[in-house]
Design a protein around this motif. Structure first.
Motif, PDB file in Angstrom:
ATOM      1  N   PRO A  16       0.840  -1.202   0.000  1.00 16.94           N
ATOM      2  CA  PRO A  16       0.000   0.000   0.000  1.00 16.94           C
ATOM      3  C   PRO A  16       0.875   1.252   0.000  1.00 16.94           C
ATOM      4  O   PRO A  16       1.965   1.272   0.584  1.00 16.94           O
ATOM      5  N   GLN A  17       0.402   2.304  -0.639  1.00 14.90           N
ATOM      6  CA  GLN A  17       1.172   3.545  -0.725  1.00 14.90           C
ATOM      7  C   GLN A  17       1.117   4.341   0.578  1.00 14.90           C
ATOM      8  O   GLN A  17       1.967   5.193   0.820  1.00 14.90           O
ATOM      9  N   ARG A  77      -1.976  -9.985   1.359  1.00 17.90           N
ATOM     10  CA  ARG A  77      -3.181 -10.054   0.541  1.00 17.90           C
ATOM     11  C   ARG A  77      -4.466  -9.942   1.363  1.00 17.90           C
ATOM     12  O   ARG A  77      -5.555 -10.132   0.853  1.00 17.90           O
ATOM     13  N   ARG A  78      -4.333  -9.628   2.661  1.00 13.97           N
ATOM     14  CA  ARG A  78      -5.504  -9.463   3.522  1.00 13.97           C
ATOM     15  C   ARG A  78      -5.363  -8.172   4.328  1.00 13.97           C
ATOM     16  O   ARG A  78      -4.355  -7.976   4.994  1.00 13.97           O
ATOM     17  N   TYR A  79      -6.401  -7.320   4.275  1.00 16.75           N
ATOM     18  CA  TYR A  79      -6.336  -6.028   4.947  1.00 16.75           C
ATOM     19  C   TYR A  79      -7.685  -5.696   5.592  1.00 16.75           C
ATOM     20  O   TYR A  79      -8.736  -6.152   5.130  1.00 16.75           O
ATOM     21  N   PHE A  80      -7.645  -4.846   6.615  1.00 15.58           N
ATOM     22  CA  PHE A  80      -8.869  -4.260   7.138  1.00 15.58           C
ATOM     23  C   PHE A  80      -9.373  -3.196   6.150  1.00 15.58           C
ATOM     24  O   PHE A  80      -8.585  -2.404   5.628  1.00 15.58           O
ATOM     25  N   ASP A  83     -15.778   1.386   5.450  1.00 17.00           N
ATOM     26  CA  ASP A  83     -17.140   1.185   4.951  1.00 17.00           C
ATOM     27  C   ASP A  83     -17.234   1.325   3.435  1.00 17.00           C
ATOM     28  O   ASP A  83     -18.198   0.843   2.822  1.00 17.00           O
ATOM     29  N   GLN A  84     -16.259   1.975   2.830  1.00 19.21           N
ATOM     30  CA  GLN A  84     -16.233   2.111   1.365  1.00 19.21           C
ATOM     31  C   GLN A  84     -15.387   1.024   0.715  1.00 19.21           C
ATOM     32  O   GLN A  84     -15.056   1.103  -0.463  1.00 19.21           O
ATOM     33  N   ARG A  85     -15.026   0.016   1.487  1.00 19.24           N
ATOM     34  CA  ARG A  85     -14.216  -1.112   1.009  1.00 19.24           C
ATOM     35  C   ARG A  85     -12.835  -0.669   0.550  1.00 19.24           C
ATOM     36  O   ARG A  85     -12.234  -1.243  -0.349  1.00 19.24           O
ATOM     37  N   GLN A  86     -12.311   0.376   1.198  1.00 19.90           N
ATOM     38  CA  GLN A  86     -10.952   0.852   0.950  1.00 19.90           C
ATOM     39  C   GLN A  86     -10.083   0.520   2.164  1.00 19.90           C
ATOM     40  O   GLN A  86     -10.587   0.349   3.278  1.00 19.90           O
ATOM     41  N   LEU A  87      -8.765   0.433   1.947  1.00 18.18           N
ATOM     42  CA  LEU A  87      -7.852   0.186   3.069  1.00 18.18           C
ATOM     43  C   LEU A  87      -8.016   1.272   4.114  1.00 18.18           C
ATOM     44  O   LEU A  87      -8.100   2.461   3.778  1.00 18.18           O
TER      45      LEU A  87
END
Length: 254
Positions: A16-17, A77-80, A83-87
């Motif tokens: 992730p950036q 490959r797994r992240y929290f 609500d907008q399905r973004q990291l």
């Protein structure tokens, strides 16, 4: 306040950036340097990665990393997700746990007691042996262990976020159990997948720790960015067998 979410990985990936996320190469003592922060310096169990999986990174963070107030673990490959399905961002993590002790995945439900669910894929005697160690080292926690393995609830994949002092307390508890358990289980006959015994066991022991300590929990959505390499290879092999009409072989592989 400083928040660091460590992304456990054993392979190259696109991190992730957001600087909140820090790639951590687990098992680096056993392979080529990927160019990330590694778990093989200082007080380390990096070489035990085949048995501990991402927990060699958790151990390293417990023993060697203090420069953060809030610490979390994700996978490459797994992240929290928000609500907008973004990291999730640093501010979102800090807001999520401001009134709780720990953030974990949304609760999952097995079809029956967790001990039966675990036994479908692994040796349930190893789980029960972990319980015996807890009974000896932390007898006050043993009722929570029994409660958890007899219920159907579990959390996903060791993903968690908490304040560093709690993280350190959890690390001390978990590894004191596992270092004793090492003396009692024999994984010499296990394949490479099942040798990751301690990683599998820890997924439910996190819930045992939460239950025994009465921790306040925030649950969160988990998103997958890719399939495991082993899953991709499996699908390709299955497809090839089916294409060739080798259904018996495909069934055996499945």
């Amino acid at each position: 306040m400083k928040t660091q979410i460590f992304v456990m990985t054993h392979k190259k990936f696109e991190p992730p950036q957001d600087a909140t996320y820090v790639p951590l190469h687990v098992g680096r003592a056993l392979g080529a340097d990927l160019g990330y922060l590694g778990d093989d310096t200082g007080d380390s169990i990096s070489e035990w990665n085949p048995y501990y999986g991402e927990l060699t990174g958790l151990y390293w963070l417990w023993k060697n990393y203090q420069d953060t107030d809030i610490i979390g673990i994700c996978h490459y490959r797994r992240y929290f997700l928000d609500d907008q399905r973004q990291l999730m961002t640093q501010a979102q993590y800090e807001d999520a746990i401001k009134d709780v002790d720990i953030m974990v995945s949304n609760a999952m439900e097995a079809d029956g007691p967790y001990k039966d669910y675990y036994g479908e894929a692994h040796n349930v005697d190893d789980l029960l042996a972990a319980g015996q160690v807890i009974k000896e080292l932390y007898p006050e926690d043993y009722p929570a262990f029994c409660q958890v393995i007899d219920s159907s609830k579990y959390y996903y994949g060791n993903l968690c976020v908490m304040r560093k002092p709690l993280f350190d307390s959890y690390g001390e508890w978990l590894f004191s159990i596992f270092f004793e358990l090492e003396k009692r289980v024999d994984v010499s006959g296990y394949d490479d997948y099942h040798k990751r015994l301690f990683g599998f066991l820890s997924e439910e022991l996190l819930l045992v720790y939460i239950t025994a300590r009465g921790l306040r929990v925030k649950e969160g959505s988990i998103g997958l960015t890719a399939e495991k390499a082993e899953t991709v290879e499996f699908k390709l092999a299955m497809g090839q067998l089916v294409k060739m009409g080798q259904f018996t072989e495909a069934r055996a592989m499945f």
